[in-house]
Design a protein around this motif. Structure first.
Motif, mmCIF file in Angstrom:
data_model
loop_
_atom_site.group_PDB
_atom_site.id
_atom_site.type_symbol
_atom_site.label_atom_id
_atom_site.label_comp_id
_atom_site.label_asym_id
_atom_site.label_seq_id
_atom_site.Cartn_x
_atom_site.Cartn_y
_atom_site.Cartn_z
ATOM 1 N N PHE A 179 4.209 -14.992 -12.318
ATOM 2 C CA PHE A 179 3.862 -13.776 -13.059
ATOM 3 C C PHE A 179 3.264 -12.723 -12.130
ATOM 4 O O PHE A 179 3.619 -11.557 -12.183
ATOM 5 C CB PHE A 179 2.840 -14.099 -14.158
ATOM 6 C CG PHE A 179 3.424 -14.806 -15.343
ATOM 7 C CD1 PHE A 179 4.782 -15.123 -15.391
ATOM 8 C CD2 PHE A 179 2.625 -15.150 -16.417
ATOM 9 C CE1 PHE A 179 5.320 -15.779 -16.482
ATOM 10 C CE2 PHE A 179 3.163 -15.804 -17.521
ATOM 11 C CZ PHE A 179 4.504 -16.122 -17.552
ATOM 12 N N VAL A 223 5.758 -10.990 -10.017
ATOM 13 C CA VAL A 223 6.469 -9.935 -10.753
ATOM 14 C C VAL A 223 5.606 -8.679 -10.830
ATOM 15 O O VAL A 223 6.068 -7.564 -10.565
ATOM 16 C CB VAL A 223 6.857 -10.441 -12.168
ATOM 17 C CG1 VAL A 223 7.296 -9.284 -13.052
ATOM 18 C CG2 VAL A 223 7.964 -11.478 -12.080
ATOM 19 N N LEU A 224 4.303 -8.861 -11.141
ATOM 20 C CA LEU A 224 3.412 -7.700 -11.221
ATOM 21 C C LEU A 224 3.213 -7.067 -9.843
ATOM 22 O O LEU A 224 3.118 -5.844 -9.723
ATOM 23 C CB LEU A 224 2.067 -8.097 -11.829
ATOM 24 C CG LEU A 224 1.100 -6.944 -12.097
ATOM 25 C CD1 LEU A 224 1.729 -5.916 -13.013
ATOM 26 C CD2 LEU A 224 -0.201 -7.445 -12.681
ATOM 27 N N VAL A 240 6.413 -4.929 -9.502
ATOM 28 C CA VAL A 240 6.439 -3.796 -10.443
ATOM 29 C C VAL A 240 5.311 -2.809 -10.117
ATOM 30 O O VAL A 240 5.517 -1.596 -10.103
ATOM 31 C CB VAL A 240 6.309 -4.299 -11.902
ATOM 32 C CG1 VAL A 240 6.187 -3.132 -12.865
ATOM 33 C CG2 VAL A 240 7.507 -5.154 -12.272
ATOM 34 N N GLY A 241 4.119 -3.345 -9.821
ATOM 35 C CA GLY A 241 2.973 -2.496 -9.521
ATOM 36 C C GLY A 241 3.209 -1.621 -8.311
ATOM 37 O O GLY A 241 2.914 -0.427 -8.329
#
Lengths: 244, 237
Positions: free
Chosen positions: B148, B151-152, B155-156
């Motif tokens: 997780f 992924v952040l 994306v971040g």
């Protein structure tokens, strides 16, 4: 990603051996979307939550900010969008919560279903529910605060904003549903990432309402660009979130 | 095995020594060598902390991005340990950037804070990586937390330029960089001091990263060992 692709291709391949992958993808999106919307039509869980919360937020803002007609052109767009975005998180949180509570997430993950199709279907379901709630709360906003709102224009802006909110929200709600205190995690993940969308919709609405503080920029085109990035990135990384 | 540990230790000692020496030199230079700014006075010297810290914060989040991609690609917790370490250091340095910026802004802009583009986007950046650390803390399963947060982490970081430009179009006030211009206004003593400070702060980051990653690795290994032992005990019983 590769695996699920080939699986779905083989599972639904037509008899003459052709591989209508676009068609298969579309059918997969439709199947999940129809299921989610049917569930929503029967329970109305997300829609009610979002709608009541948004209206309640508008009323609360009225007391908190003492919203008189003369200040509405300046702060109105912000009030409207904060109410809508905060309300949306309630519906977004339900995207995977329901699947998890009913134990249907495993079924979805085992189905011969492309993960991007699942993402897109969930995104569209959220988009439709957010838009449905907003078609009620935007006119309510106009009536409650006596603002001359060009409702089709605001709803168009809303649709562009909602695409970005749904794109990021669908991705993060899949993650948040696996965390402790999941109600807490979704907004904390969502709001910082959504700052560009919030700026875009507030400014675009401000321009439409003749707000003195709105910057004259092509905000609608920028929103389209932001949406494109968020949907593309979301579709690319969604697979990693669901690998169990 | 032993020789690689000794080698690793020698390398760590070299890194720590270099960090301490260069930091001491940078500190001496910013106090004694760099001239006092005629307009801003002595307050301007905080710039030798503020700018290198901002650089390290961005570097740290870039390392998080690289390690996140590495983790999702290889599924090796060593990548994740480094991502974890770098995110923590990044949040620390972003916090210090916000604090040193405020300390400078109070006498110069006569306000602790203003919603200018660079300040605002730094604050949003801080929130994204605080959310990253919270996501890790709130996800009980280590493998899932790694996935997780990777992924952040991706994306971040992709969101950073989008936030920056959207906030910039919204409003801006921050002084334009005075360093990277065709004809530099800042005197060479200031630029040399800044360069040394940048190297010093990067070394500080490298030291923190190496130590913190090693600590996280030890923690992971202990956890694995405990799990294995629990499994063995269960199978004997």
């Amino acid at each position: 990603m590769q695996d699920s692709n080939t699986n779905s291709g083989q599972g639904l391949r037509t008899a003459d051996g052709a591989d209508p992958s676009v068609l298969v993808f579309g059918r997969q999106v439709y199947a999940v979307l129809a299921k989610d919307l049917l569930l929503e039509v029967r329970t109305k869980d997300a829609l009610t939550a979002m709608l009541v919360f948004s209206l309640l937020a508008l009323v609360t803002f009225n007391f908190a900010l003492d919203l008189r007609p003369e200040v509405m052109s300046a702060v109105g767009p912000g009030v409207l969008w904060v109410a809508l975005v905060f309300g949306s998180t309630l519906g977004l949180a339900r995207t995977f919560a329901a699947e998890r509570d009913h134990g249907t997430l495993e079924g979805l993950l085992m189905a011969p279903l492309d993960r991007s199709a699942l993402y897109l279907a969930k995104l569209l379901a959220n988009l439709i529910i957010i838009s449905a709630a907003a078609t009620v709360s935007v006119p309510a906003f106009a009536v409650l605060f006596d603002v001359a709102v060009d409702i089709p224009a605001v709803l168009g802006t809303l649709l562009l904003g909602a695409v970005g909110v749904a794109a990021v929200g669908t991705l993060f709600s899949a993650m948040a549903s696996h965390t402790r205190a999941r109600e807490v995690m979704l907004p904390i993940l969502l709001f910082p990432i959504l700052v560009p969308i919030l700026i875009g919709v507030v400014q675009a609405t401000g321009l439409a309402l003749g707000s003195p503080t709105a910057r004259d920029m092509p905000w609608l085109s920028l929103l389209v660009a932001f949406d494109g990035i968020y949907v593309a990135v979301g579709a690319l990384v969604f697979d990693f979130v669901l690998q169990e | 095995m032993t020789s690689s540990v000794v080698q690793g230790r020698a390398r760590l000692i070299a890194l720590v020594t270099a960090t301490v020496v260069v930091s001491a030199v940078a500190l001496a230079m910013m106090i004694f060598y760099a001239p006092t700014d005629r307009v801003q006075g002595v307050v301007q010297r905080i710039f030798y902390f503020h700018v290198p810290m901002a650089w390290v914060a961005y570097l740290a989040f870039f390392v998080v991005l690289v390690c996140s991609v590495g983790y999702l690609w290889r599924r090796d917790l060593r990548w994740d340990a480094m991502a974890r370490a770098s995110a923590e250091i990044g949040v620390l340095f972003t916090t210090l950037v916000l604090i040193t910026g405020s300390l400078w802004a109070k006498p110069i802009w006569n306000t602790w804070w203003t919603w200018d583009a660079r300040l605002t986007s730094t604050l949003v950046l801080w929130f994204i990586y605080v959310a990253y650390l919270m996501l890790r803390a709130y996800t009980p399963d280590l493998e899932r937390a790694a996935r997780f947060s990777a992924v952040l982490g991706i994306v971040g970081f992709i969101d950073v330029p989008i936030i920056h430009f959207s906030v910039e179009w919204w409003r801006t006030l921050h002084p334009e960089p005075v360093v990277v211009r065709p004809d530099p206004q800042a005197p060479p003593e200031m630029l040399v001091t800044l360069a040394v400070s940048l190297v010093a702060m990067t070394l500080v980051y490298a030291t923190f990263l190496v130590l913190r990653t090693a600590l996280e690795r030890t923690r992971d290994e202990n956890r694995e060992r405990e799990q294995r032992r629990a499994l063995e005990e269960a199978s004997y019983a």
